[in-house]
Design an enzyme around this catalytic site. Sequence first.
Site, mmCIF file in Angstrom:
data_model
loop_
_atom_site.group_PDB
_atom_site.id
_atom_site.type_symbol
_atom_site.label_atom_id
_atom_site.label_comp_id
_atom_site.label_asym_id
_atom_site.label_seq_id
_atom_site.Cartn_x
_atom_site.Cartn_y
_atom_site.Cartn_z
ATOM 1 N N LYS A 1 0.857 -1.190 0.000
ATOM 2 C CA LYS A 1 0.000 0.000 0.000
ATOM 3 C C LYS A 1 0.891 1.237 0.000
ATOM 4 O O LYS A 1 1.810 1.356 0.828
ATOM 5 C CB LYS A 1 -0.819 -0.029 1.292
ATOM 6 C CG LYS A 1 -2.274 0.342 1.128
ATOM 7 C CD LYS A 1 -2.985 0.087 2.464
ATOM 8 C CE LYS A 1 -4.370 0.624 2.446
ATOM 9 N NZ LYS A 1 -4.975 0.575 3.786
HETATM 10 C C1 E4P Z 1 -8.419 1.522 4.211
HETATM 11 O O1 E4P Z 1 -7.601 0.782 3.748
HETATM 12 C C2 E4P Z 1 -8.296 2.154 5.521
HETATM 13 O O2 E4P Z 1 -7.556 1.301 6.354
HETATM 14 C C3 E4P Z 1 -9.607 2.359 6.215
HETATM 15 O O3 E4P Z 1 -10.705 1.920 5.458
HETATM 16 C C4 E4P Z 1 -9.768 3.698 6.838
HETATM 17 O O4 E4P Z 1 -10.997 3.752 7.508
HETATM 18 P P1 E4P Z 1 -11.327 4.895 8.594
HETATM 19 O O5 E4P Z 1 -11.490 6.176 7.833
HETATM 20 O O6 E4P Z 1 -12.606 4.461 9.227
HETATM 21 O O7 E4P Z 1 -10.157 4.935 9.528
#
Ligand code: E4P
Length: 220
Positions: free
Chosen positions: A83
């Site tokens: 990522k």
């Molecule tokens: C995506 O990969 C993120 O880890 C995640 O969906 C972020 O979610 P949040 O905005 O609820 O922290």
Amino acid sequence: MKFFLDTANLDELKKGAAWGIVDGVTTNPSLIAKEGNPIEEQVRKICDIVDGPVSAEVVATDFEGMVKQAHELHAVHPNIVVKVPLTRDGIKTCATLSKTGIRFNVTLCFSASQALLAAKAGATFVSPFVGRLDDLGEEGMALIRSICGIYKNYGFKTEVLAASLRSPLHVVQAAQAGAHIGTLPFKVLDSLFNHPLTDRGLEQFLKDYNKVFQETGAPR
Ligand code: E4P
């Protein structure tokens, strides 16, 4: 629609995996930090539980650092998807290394123009964050619709991974918009099961069945 679990917690992953409906996992540095283990160790454990793409995020912010960490994370397990944030250096890392077979999830996407960059860089997944846009008073789901439409126009192979989903309604709306994947916190995945009519109906079915067979003494 594929379901990924958005957690690095092994107990949650084991519970979700046991239901047989989890296709992959996403983590981020905040989720990894909560579990207290170094990222390589934690994602290796996750790969032993869920057989599917597992996103592991770099913490370097410069191109050279991201390239180094991308190679390190890729070496942990064949299911690892690296990522990278949607920054200039993140896109450059993705464009450079996706040609070598390393898969990328370009994260922290908040606009359709950013999603175009991720697709052009050869990302396997792009992660638009729905909930965090909603938090600012924007309509996060409109972004999912927009990206799905644009990718379809050009036949981009990058899959839309709807992220920051906070409720069952978010999941349904992401599916309606055509997102290939939804990544869900365990609590949201669990809540997809719930409907009071299911509970009430099951209770009534069992009551009716047991009443008749208890009265007649017939074998069940
Ligand atoms: C995506 O990969 C993120 O880890 C995640 O969906 C972020 O979610 P949040 O905005 O609820 O922290």
